[in-house]
Design an enzyme around this catalytic site. Structure first.
Site, PDB file in Angstrom:
ATOM      1  N   GLY A   8      32.736  90.510  60.553  1.00 34.94           N
ATOM      2  CA  GLY A   8      31.439  90.332  61.177  1.00 34.94           C
ATOM      3  C   GLY A   8      30.568  91.539  60.904  1.00 34.94           C
ATOM      4  CB  ALA A  11      24.027  94.386  66.451  1.00 35.52           C
ATOM      5  NE  ARG A  32      30.204  82.492  57.303  1.00 30.74           N
ATOM      6  CZ  ARG A  32      30.830  82.641  58.461  1.00 30.74           C
ATOM      7  NH1 ARG A  32      30.351  83.504  59.343  1.00 30.74           N
ATOM      8  NH2 ARG A  32      31.912  81.952  58.743  1.00 30.74           N
ATOM      9  CE  LYS A 189      29.468  91.128  79.411  1.00 26.06           C
ATOM     10  NZ  LYS A 189      28.282  91.382  78.559  1.00 26.06           N
ATOM     11  CG  ASP A 242      30.944  94.361  79.970  1.00 27.20           C
ATOM     12  OD1 ASP A 242      29.846  94.744  79.537  1.00 27.20           O
ATOM     13  OD2 ASP A 242      31.675  93.567  79.344  1.00 27.20           O
ATOM     14  CB  SER A 252      21.882  93.453  78.726  1.00 31.34           C
ATOM     15  OG  SER A 252      22.465  92.204  79.003  1.00 31.34           O
TER      16      SER A 252
END
Length: 333
Positions: A8, A11, A32, A189, A242, A252
């Site tokens: 992956g 970010a 990718r 969360k 978290d 977030s």
């Protein structure tokens, strides 16, 4: 020092690759997008996701899956949660039979209500699956700001191995063998952060946010306990830590999406303004179903799921929460 493949190049994958590299590992990132891979290899940046931040010079990237899986037998999973099973099925012919998988994903698979590590167990037929989780916003971690995390695994040996892979002077990693509790807390969360964002978007202040965070934490703890996990995991970095980061920071995605939803009252508008993956939106109904499966009342989670489904408005959701009968406040009840 180990060789590690990060699967992956978004970010989070790129940020995890930096942490692993800073910890002294040789790291190859698979992605990718050929343009992003070329940029990582030539200018050591990933501007689409991480602005002008410079990645470690020793870090490299590839779009070649065979190359990625041949590079190491430690695979760090950083793809979108809802695509994990599909990816694993396509990767299976290429993986090392003795591979170790480390999930960095937070979410519940909508179609099966499975946790991410459960999906790896099912698809890859292995017990070598660990989890790293905690209050880790990529935008801050890429700047090497001090942060903490939990390396959770079925055995202490695997948890310690994961800790050593990721630990740096700025990334403090603790261990746990409560994979279930840490993973559930990380998934739930996101839904609570949506609730907090919605309240902010509606113009409410710190009192409302504190109520939603605290009662949301109670729901996390009760859900963990009902599944046989250690409820104290909800009070640690994987849970409370978290939750604080996701609810308190404008960085977030879940909180940001919730703010737009609270202001506009429209899921379509929120999706238009926050184009990135928002796991709380994808997982809210799945988390609610998990709660129903074990008979746990989760009014905050239920309200968010109904808003996301479009059956009630944000203002209706808050009205409903304020009308719930109160009783003695216990952390777990």
């Amino acid at each position: 020092m180990s060789k590690v493949t990060v699967l992956g190049a978004g970010a989070w994958g790129s940020t995890m690759a930096q942490v692993l590299s800073d910890a002294g590992n040789h790291v190859l990132v698979w992605g990718r997008n050929q343009e992003i891979v070329n940029e990582i290899n030539t200018s050591h940046t990933n501007r689409k996701y991480l602005d002008e931040n410079v990645l470690p010079l020793g870090l490299s990237a590839t779009t070649n899956l065979s190359e990625a899986f041949e590079y190491s037998n430690i695979y760090v999973l950083a793809v979108p949660a809802q695509t994990l099973r599909e990816n694993l099925k396509s990767w299976k012919p290429l993986v090392d039979s003795d591979a170790t998988y480390i999930s960095t994903l937070k979410g519940i698979e909508v179609s099966t209500l499975s946790r991410m590590t459960e999906i790896v167990h099912e698809e890859m037929n292995t017990e070598n699956v660990a989890l790293i989780t905690g209050p880790n916003l990529a935008t801050e971690l890429i700047l090497r700001q001090p942060a903490g995390a939990v390396a959770a695994a079925p055995t202490k040996i695997l948890a310690e191995k994961t800790l050593k892979l990721f630990a740096t002077p700025y990334y403090r990693v603790y261990t746990s063998t409560d994979v279930l509790g840490c993973e559930l807390a990380g998934a739930i969360k996101s839904v609570i952060a949506l609730a907090v964002g919605i309240s902010i978007g509606m113009g409410f202040g710190e009192n409302t946010q504190a109520m939603l965070i605290t009662r949301g934490l109670n729901e996390v703890a009760r859900l963990c306990a009902a599944h046989g996990a250690d409820p104290l995991s909800a009070a640690g970095l994987a849970g409370m830590g978290d939750l604080v980061a996701s609810c308190g920071s404008p960085l977030s995605r879940n909180r940001t999406f919730g703010e737009v939803l609270g202001r506009s009252g429209s899921m379509a508008v929120a999706r238009e303004h926050v184009a990135k993956t928002v796991e709380g939106v994808a997982s809210s109904n799945a988390v609610l179903e998990i709660a129903h499966r074990v008979g746990v009342e989760v009014p905050v989670i239920e309200a968010v799921a109904d808003v996301v489904a479009g059956t009630i408005s944000p203002s209706d959701a808050l009205d409903r929460l304020m009308e719930i009968t109160t009783r003695a406040e216990n952390f777990i009840r």
